[in-house]
Design an enzyme around this catalytic site. Structure first.
Site, PDB file in Angstrom:
ATOM      1  N   ASP A 230     -38.800 -40.725 -40.165  1.00  0.00           N
ATOM      2  CA  ASP A 230     -38.678 -41.593 -41.326  1.00  0.00           C
ATOM      3  C   ASP A 230     -39.501 -40.968 -42.478  1.00  0.00           C
ATOM      4  OD1 ASP A 230     -37.520 -43.679 -42.546  1.00  0.00           O
ATOM      5  OD2 ASP A 230     -38.701 -45.255 -41.616  1.00  0.00           O
TER       6      ASP A 230
ATOM      7  N   CYS B 259     -14.082 -41.459 -40.316  1.00  0.00           N
ATOM      8  CA  CYS B 259     -13.671 -42.826 -39.974  1.00  0.00           C
ATOM      9  C   CYS B 259     -12.155 -42.987 -40.016  1.00  0.00           C
ATOM     10  CB  CYS B 259     -14.274 -43.814 -40.966  1.00  0.00           C
ATOM     11  SG  CYS B 259     -16.056 -43.848 -40.936  1.00  0.00           S
TER      12      CYS B 259
ATOM     13  N   CYS C 203     -27.784 -56.338 -50.103  1.00  0.00           N
ATOM     14  CA  CYS C 203     -27.782 -56.123 -48.650  1.00  0.00           C
ATOM     15  C   CYS C 203     -28.753 -57.101 -47.980  1.00  0.00           C
ATOM     16  CB  CYS C 203     -28.184 -54.681 -48.358  1.00  0.00           C
ATOM     17  SG  CYS C 203     -28.403 -54.349 -46.613  1.00  0.00           S
TER      18      CYS C 203
ATOM     19  N   CYS D 159     -30.086 -56.826 -40.639  1.00  0.00           N
ATOM     20  CA  CYS D 159     -28.695 -57.293 -40.543  1.00  0.00           C
ATOM     21  C   CYS D 159     -27.945 -56.212 -39.786  1.00  0.00           C
ATOM     22  CB  CYS D 159     -28.098 -57.487 -41.940  1.00  0.00           C
ATOM     23  SG  CYS D 159     -26.293 -57.667 -41.955  1.00  0.00           S
TER      24      CYS D 159
ATOM     25  N   CYS E 253     -22.671 -54.455 -40.209  1.00  0.00           N
ATOM     26  CA  CYS E 253     -21.859 -53.249 -40.433  1.00  0.00           C
ATOM     27  C   CYS E 253     -22.020 -52.233 -39.303  1.00  0.00           C
ATOM     28  CB  CYS E 253     -22.138 -52.610 -41.799  1.00  0.00           C
ATOM     29  SG  CYS E 253     -23.835 -52.160 -42.089  1.00  0.00           S
TER      30      CYS E 253
ATOM     31  N   CYS F 198     -18.547 -51.683 -35.814  1.00  0.00           N
ATOM     32  CA  CYS F 198     -18.027 -50.305 -35.722  1.00  0.00           C
ATOM     33  C   CYS F 198     -17.496 -50.036 -34.319  1.00  0.00           C
ATOM     34  CB  CYS F 198     -19.132 -49.309 -36.066  1.00  0.00           C
ATOM     35  SG  CYS F 198     -18.563 -47.604 -35.967  1.00  0.00           S
TER      36      CYS F 198
HETATM   37  S1  SF4 Z   1     -16.627 -49.460 -38.819  1.00  0.00           S
HETATM   38 FE1  SF4 Z   1     -17.353 -47.446 -38.102  1.00  0.00          FE
HETATM   39  S2  SF4 Z   1     -15.513 -46.183 -37.886  1.00  0.00           S
HETATM   40 FE2  SF4 Z   1     -14.948 -47.986 -39.094  1.00  0.00          FE
HETATM   41  S3  SF4 Z   1     -15.183 -47.355 -41.225  1.00  0.00           S
HETATM   42 FE3  SF4 Z   1     -17.114 -48.268 -40.639  1.00  0.00          FE
HETATM   43  S4  SF4 Z   1     -18.382 -46.586 -39.907  1.00  0.00           S
HETATM   44 FE4  SF4 Z   1     -16.260 -45.851 -39.954  1.00  0.00          FE
HETATM   45  S1  SF4 Z   2     -23.289 -55.611 -43.331  1.00  0.00           S
HETATM   46 FE1  SF4 Z   2     -24.548 -53.799 -43.683  1.00  0.00          FE
HETATM   47  S2  SF4 Z   2     -24.528 -53.449 -45.916  1.00  0.00           S
HETATM   48 FE2  SF4 Z   2     -23.738 -55.514 -45.520  1.00  0.00          FE
HETATM   49  S3  SF4 Z   2     -25.511 -56.866 -45.742  1.00  0.00           S
HETATM   50 FE3  SF4 Z   2     -25.397 -56.304 -43.570  1.00  0.00          FE
HETATM   51  S4  SF4 Z   2     -26.681 -54.439 -43.335  1.00  0.00           S
HETATM   52 FE4  SF4 Z   2     -26.283 -54.749 -45.540  1.00  0.00          FE
END
Ligand code: SF4
Ligand code: SF4
Length: 278
Positions: A101, A155, A180, A208, A211, A215
Protein backbone atom coordinates in the site's frame (compact mmCIF):
# COMPACT_ATOMS: atom_id res chain seq x y z
CA UNK A 1 18.79 -13.96 -15.36
CA UNK A 2 17.21 -17.40 -15.31
CA UNK A 3 18.98 -18.21 -12.03
CA UNK A 4 17.82 -14.92 -10.52
CA UNK A 5 14.21 -15.93 -11.19
CA UNK A 6 14.78 -19.36 -9.71
CA UNK A 7 15.98 -17.69 -6.49
CA UNK A 8 12.82 -15.54 -6.37
CA UNK A 9 10.64 -18.60 -7.00
CA UNK A 10 12.33 -20.42 -4.12
CA UNK A 11 11.84 -17.52 -1.70
CA UNK A 12 8.18 -17.11 -2.70
CA UNK A 13 7.54 -20.81 -2.29
CA UNK A 14 8.98 -20.75 1.22
CA UNK A 15 6.71 -17.82 2.07
CA UNK A 16 3.70 -19.76 0.74
CA UNK A 17 3.02 -17.18 -1.97
CA UNK A 18 1.71 -18.76 -5.18
CA UNK A 19 0.59 -15.73 -7.18
CA UNK A 20 3.63 -13.64 -8.06
CA UNK A 21 5.28 -12.26 -11.15
CA UNK A 22 7.83 -9.77 -12.43
CA UNK A 23 7.37 -6.46 -14.25
CA UNK A 24 10.10 -4.31 -15.74
CA UNK A 25 10.55 -1.22 -13.55
CA UNK A 26 10.72 1.07 -16.59
CA UNK A 27 7.26 -0.15 -17.65
CA UNK A 28 5.52 0.79 -14.37
CA UNK A 29 6.56 4.45 -14.55
CA UNK A 30 5.51 7.13 -13.78
CA UNK A 31 5.71 6.71 -10.03
CA UNK A 32 3.15 7.98 -7.57
CA UNK A 33 4.37 10.97 -5.56
CA UNK A 34 4.55 9.42 -2.08
CA UNK A 35 7.17 9.75 0.61
CA UNK A 36 7.98 6.03 0.50
CA UNK A 37 9.63 6.60 -2.91
CA UNK A 38 12.77 7.57 -0.99
CA UNK A 39 13.23 3.86 -0.16
CA UNK A 40 13.55 2.82 -3.81
CA UNK A 41 16.90 1.33 -4.91
CA UNK A 42 19.19 3.76 -6.80
CA UNK A 43 18.93 1.95 -10.14
CA UNK A 44 15.70 -0.06 -10.01
CA UNK A 45 15.31 -2.66 -12.73
CA UNK A 46 12.55 -5.03 -11.66
CA UNK A 47 9.33 -5.08 -9.65
CA UNK A 48 8.48 -8.43 -8.07
CA UNK A 49 4.71 -8.32 -7.50
CA UNK A 50 2.83 -10.71 -5.19
CA UNK A 51 -0.90 -11.17 -4.61
CA UNK A 52 -2.13 -12.18 -1.17
CA UNK A 53 -5.61 -13.70 -1.31
CA UNK A 54 -7.92 -12.74 1.54
CA UNK A 55 -11.17 -14.56 0.74
CA UNK A 56 -12.15 -16.66 3.77
CA UNK A 57 -15.61 -17.82 2.70
CA UNK A 58 -19.13 -16.61 3.35
CA UNK A 59 -20.14 -15.27 6.77
CA UNK A 60 -22.61 -12.81 8.14
CA UNK A 61 -20.77 -9.52 8.16
CA UNK A 62 -21.04 -5.80 8.72
CA UNK A 63 -17.59 -4.79 7.44
CA UNK A 64 -15.98 -5.24 4.04
CA UNK A 65 -14.36 -8.63 3.40
CA UNK A 66 -10.84 -7.31 3.13
CA UNK A 67 -11.04 -6.10 6.73
CA UNK A 68 -11.95 -9.50 8.22
CA UNK A 69 -8.37 -10.80 8.62
CA UNK A 70 -5.66 -8.96 10.54
CA UNK A 71 -4.46 -5.69 9.05
CA UNK A 72 -2.99 -6.61 5.68
CA UNK A 73 -0.25 -3.99 5.96
CA UNK A 74 1.23 -5.97 8.84
CA UNK A 75 0.60 -9.38 7.29
CA UNK A 76 2.07 -8.36 3.92
CA UNK A 77 5.14 -6.98 5.64
CA UNK A 78 5.52 -10.19 7.67
CA UNK A 79 5.28 -12.31 4.52
CA UNK A 80 7.38 -10.23 2.15
CA UNK A 81 10.25 -9.16 4.42
CA UNK A 82 11.54 -12.76 4.75
CA UNK A 83 11.36 -13.07 0.94
CA UNK A 84 13.40 -9.87 0.58
CA UNK A 85 15.81 -11.03 3.28
CA UNK A 86 16.39 -14.33 1.50
CA UNK A 87 17.09 -12.45 -1.73
CA UNK A 88 19.49 -10.08 0.07
CA UNK A 89 21.42 -13.12 1.24
CA UNK A 90 21.46 -14.65 -2.24
CA UNK A 91 22.39 -11.34 -3.93
CA UNK A 92 24.34 -9.29 -1.37
CA UNK A 93 25.25 -6.61 -3.92
CA UNK A 94 21.63 -5.84 -4.78
CA UNK A 95 18.90 -3.89 -2.99
CA UNK A 96 15.38 -5.13 -2.25
CA UNK A 97 12.72 -2.71 -0.97
CA UNK A 98 9.32 -4.03 0.17
CA UNK A 99 6.20 -1.91 -0.37
CA UNK A 100 2.66 -2.56 0.81
CA UNK A 101 0.00 0.00 0.00
CA UNK A 102 1.17 3.65 0.15
CA UNK A 103 3.65 2.51 -2.50
CA UNK A 104 5.22 4.70 -5.19
CA UNK A 105 4.38 1.88 -7.62
CA UNK A 106 0.99 1.87 -9.37
CA UNK A 107 0.21 -1.54 -8.01
CA UNK A 108 -2.67 -2.63 -10.26
CA UNK A 109 -0.65 -1.68 -13.35
CA UNK A 110 2.44 -3.46 -12.04
CA UNK A 111 0.43 -6.60 -11.23
CA UNK A 112 -1.06 -6.62 -14.73
CA UNK A 113 2.36 -6.20 -16.33
CA UNK A 114 3.66 -9.00 -14.10
CA UNK A 115 1.15 -11.36 -15.72
CA UNK A 116 -1.05 -11.67 -12.64
CA UNK A 117 -4.35 -10.81 -14.27
CA UNK A 118 -6.28 -8.12 -16.12
CA UNK A 119 -7.79 -4.85 -14.96
CA UNK A 120 -11.56 -5.09 -14.59
CA UNK A 121 -14.08 -2.33 -15.26
CA UNK A 122 -14.25 -1.90 -11.48
CA UNK A 123 -10.59 -0.85 -11.56
CA UNK A 124 -9.45 -3.95 -9.68
CA UNK A 125 -6.96 -6.57 -10.80
CA UNK A 126 -8.79 -9.78 -11.67
CA UNK A 127 -6.59 -12.78 -10.97
CA UNK A 128 -7.28 -16.35 -12.12
CA UNK A 129 -7.05 -17.78 -8.59
CA UNK A 130 -8.24 -15.05 -6.26
CA UNK A 131 -10.51 -12.98 -8.52
CA UNK A 132 -10.18 -9.49 -7.06
CA UNK A 133 -10.15 -10.69 -3.43
CA UNK A 134 -6.46 -10.06 -2.89
CA UNK A 135 -3.96 -7.47 -1.73
CA UNK A 136 -1.07 -6.38 -3.90
CA UNK A 137 2.42 -6.02 -2.47
CA UNK A 138 5.78 -5.70 -4.19
CA UNK A 139 9.56 -5.73 -3.92
CA UNK A 140 11.45 -3.23 -6.05
CA UNK A 141 15.01 -4.27 -6.84
CA UNK A 142 18.04 -3.41 -8.93
CA UNK A 143 18.37 -7.12 -9.72
CA UNK A 144 17.76 -7.98 -13.39
CA UNK A 145 14.89 -10.45 -13.76
CA UNK A 146 13.09 -11.89 -16.78
CA UNK A 147 9.67 -10.15 -16.83
CA UNK A 148 6.38 -12.01 -17.19
CA UNK A 149 4.02 -11.53 -20.11
CA UNK A 150 0.74 -9.67 -19.41
CA UNK A 151 -2.50 -11.61 -19.97
CA UNK A 152 -4.49 -10.88 -23.11
CA UNK A 153 -7.84 -10.82 -21.36
CA UNK A 154 -10.54 -8.33 -20.52
CA UNK A 155 -14.06 -8.07 -19.13
CA UNK A 156 -15.47 -8.33 -22.63
CA UNK A 157 -19.17 -7.41 -22.73
CA UNK A 158 -19.70 -7.88 -19.00
CA UNK A 159 -20.72 -4.74 -17.13
CA UNK A 160 -22.18 -6.23 -13.96
CA UNK A 161 -20.08 -4.06 -11.64
CA UNK A 162 -21.00 -0.87 -13.51
CA UNK A 163 -24.69 -1.73 -13.35
CA UNK A 164 -24.60 -2.87 -9.72
CA UNK A 165 -22.88 0.18 -8.21
CA UNK A 166 -25.69 1.83 -6.24
CA UNK A 167 -24.34 5.32 -6.79
CA UNK A 168 -23.14 5.02 -10.38
CA UNK A 169 -19.64 5.76 -9.13
CA UNK A 170 -17.92 3.52 -11.69
CA UNK A 171 -17.13 4.63 -15.21
CA UNK A 172 -14.39 3.97 -17.76
CA UNK A 173 -12.54 6.90 -16.13
CA UNK A 174 -12.42 5.05 -12.81
CA UNK A 175 -14.16 5.42 -9.44
CA UNK A 176 -15.72 8.76 -8.51
CA UNK A 177 -14.65 8.68 -4.86
CA UNK A 178 -17.12 11.30 -3.67
CA UNK A 179 -19.95 8.95 -4.75
CA UNK A 180 -18.40 5.70 -3.54
CA UNK A 181 -19.91 4.16 -0.39
CA UNK A 182 -16.59 2.69 0.59
CA UNK A 183 -15.02 6.14 0.55
CA UNK A 184 -17.96 7.63 2.45
CA UNK A 185 -17.51 5.14 5.32
CA UNK A 186 -13.93 6.41 5.65
CA UNK A 187 -14.81 10.10 5.87
CA UNK A 188 -14.19 11.85 9.18
CA UNK A 189 -16.58 14.14 11.00
CA UNK A 190 -20.16 14.99 10.19
CA UNK A 191 -21.65 13.38 7.11
CA UNK A 192 -24.32 14.87 4.90
CA UNK A 193 -27.77 13.30 5.26
CA UNK A 194 -27.47 11.51 1.88
CA UNK A 195 -24.12 10.06 2.89
CA UNK A 196 -25.57 8.68 6.15
CA UNK A 197 -28.42 7.21 4.14
CA UNK A 198 -25.97 5.44 1.82
CA UNK A 199 -24.10 3.86 4.73
CA UNK A 200 -27.42 2.76 6.20
CA UNK A 201 -28.50 1.21 2.89
CA UNK A 202 -25.17 -0.55 2.48
CA UNK A 203 -25.40 -1.96 6.03
CA UNK A 204 -21.61 -2.08 6.31
CA UNK A 205 -19.77 -0.04 8.93
CA UNK A 206 -16.67 -0.15 6.76
CA UNK A 207 -16.30 -0.38 2.98
CA UNK A 208 -18.55 -1.64 0.21
CA UNK A 209 -18.10 -4.95 -1.62
CA UNK A 210 -20.83 -4.65 -4.24
CA UNK A 211 -18.67 -4.12 -7.34
CA UNK A 212 -16.43 -7.00 -6.22
CA UNK A 213 -19.13 -9.41 -5.14
CA UNK A 214 -21.04 -9.24 -8.44
CA UNK A 215 -17.96 -10.02 -10.52
CA UNK A 216 -18.19 -13.51 -12.07
CA UNK A 217 -14.50 -14.05 -11.40
CA UNK A 218 -15.14 -13.65 -7.68
CA UNK A 219 -17.96 -16.23 -7.69
CA UNK A 220 -15.28 -18.85 -8.17
CA UNK A 221 -12.50 -17.17 -6.17
CA UNK A 222 -10.34 -19.58 -4.19
CA UNK A 223 -10.19 -19.37 -0.42
CA UNK A 224 -6.96 -17.86 0.77
CA UNK A 225 -4.10 -20.34 0.92
CA UNK A 226 -2.09 -18.08 3.23
CA UNK A 227 -2.51 -19.28 6.84
CA UNK A 228 -2.01 -15.83 8.39
CA UNK A 229 -5.13 -14.61 6.61
CA UNK A 230 -7.21 -17.34 8.21
CA UNK A 231 -6.28 -16.42 11.76
CA UNK A 232 -8.28 -13.97 13.87
CA UNK A 233 -10.93 -13.54 11.16
CA UNK A 234 -13.69 -11.24 12.43
CA UNK A 235 -16.52 -10.34 10.08
CA UNK A 236 -18.75 -8.43 12.53
CA UNK A 237 -17.91 -5.43 14.61
CA UNK A 238 -19.93 -4.53 17.70
CA UNK A 239 -19.70 -1.78 20.26
CA UNK A 240 -18.06 -4.32 22.54
CA UNK A 241 -15.36 -5.77 20.28
CA UNK A 242 -14.56 -2.56 18.38
CA UNK A 243 -11.92 -1.08 20.75
CA UNK A 244 -9.93 -4.32 20.74
CA UNK A 245 -10.21 -4.81 16.98
CA UNK A 246 -8.94 -1.32 16.20
CA UNK A 247 -5.41 -2.39 17.10
CA UNK A 248 -5.24 -5.19 14.57
CA UNK A 249 -7.64 -4.48 11.70
CA UNK A 250 -7.28 -2.47 8.52
CA UNK A 251 -9.87 0.10 9.67
CA UNK A 252 -7.89 0.92 12.82
CA UNK A 253 -6.06 3.83 11.18
CA UNK A 254 -9.39 5.69 10.81
CA UNK A 255 -9.97 5.76 14.54
CA UNK A 256 -12.80 4.81 16.84
CA UNK A 257 -14.98 7.89 16.28
CA UNK A 258 -15.53 7.11 12.57
CA UNK A 259 -16.24 3.45 13.26
CA UNK A 260 -18.67 4.21 16.11
CA UNK A 261 -20.47 6.75 13.95
CA UNK A 262 -20.87 4.19 11.14
CA UNK A 263 -21.97 1.49 13.55
CA UNK A 264 -24.57 3.85 15.01
CA UNK A 265 -25.87 4.54 11.50
CA UNK A 266 -26.35 0.89 10.55
CA UNK A 267 -27.42 -0.20 14.04
CA UNK A 268 -28.86 2.78 15.93
CA UNK A 269 -28.38 2.38 19.71
CA UNK A 270 -32.01 3.26 20.49
CA UNK A 271 -33.30 0.48 18.20
CA UNK A 272 -32.25 -2.29 20.57
CA UNK A 273 -31.65 -0.46 23.83
CA UNK A 274 -27.85 -0.94 23.74
CA UNK A 275 -25.56 1.72 25.17
CA UNK A 276 -22.84 3.17 22.98
CA UNK A 277 -20.49 3.63 25.91
CA UNK A 278 -19.84 7.23 24.84
S1 SF4 B 1 -18.11 -7.56 -13.01
FE1 SF4 B 1 -15.99 -8.28 -13.24
S2 SF4 B 1 -15.86 -9.15 -15.30
FE2 SF4 B 1 -17.75 -7.94 -15.20
S3 SF4 B 1 -17.18 -5.92 -15.97
FE3 SF4 B 1 -16.93 -5.83 -13.77
S4 SF4 B 1 -14.80 -6.38 -13.39
FE4 SF4 B 1 -15.28 -7.01 -15.49
S1 SF4 C 1 -20.07 -0.68 -5.84
FE1 SF4 C 1 -17.88 -0.21 -5.86
S2 SF4 C 1 -17.70 1.87 -6.72
FE2 SF4 C 1 -19.85 1.52 -6.18
S3 SF4 C 1 -20.09 2.39 -4.13
FE3 SF4 C 1 -19.57 0.22 -3.86
S4 SF4 C 1 -17.30 0.12 -3.71
FE4 SF4 C 1 -17.87 2.15 -4.53
Amino acid sequence: MENNRIAVARAMKEAGITQWGVARYADVLPLLPVRAASRLPKNPRSVIVALLGYYTGEKEHNISRYAWPRDYHLLAQQLMEPVAEQLRTAFPEQTFAVFTDNSPIREVTAARLAGLGFVGKNGLLINRRYGSYHFITEIVTDLALIPDIPEEKSCGDCRRCLDACPLGALSPEGVALSRCRSHITQKKGELQPWERKEIEKGALAWGCDICSDVCPYNQKAALTDIPAFLQAVESQITRENLPGLLKEKAFGWRGIAVMRRNLDIIDPPCSNGEETGE
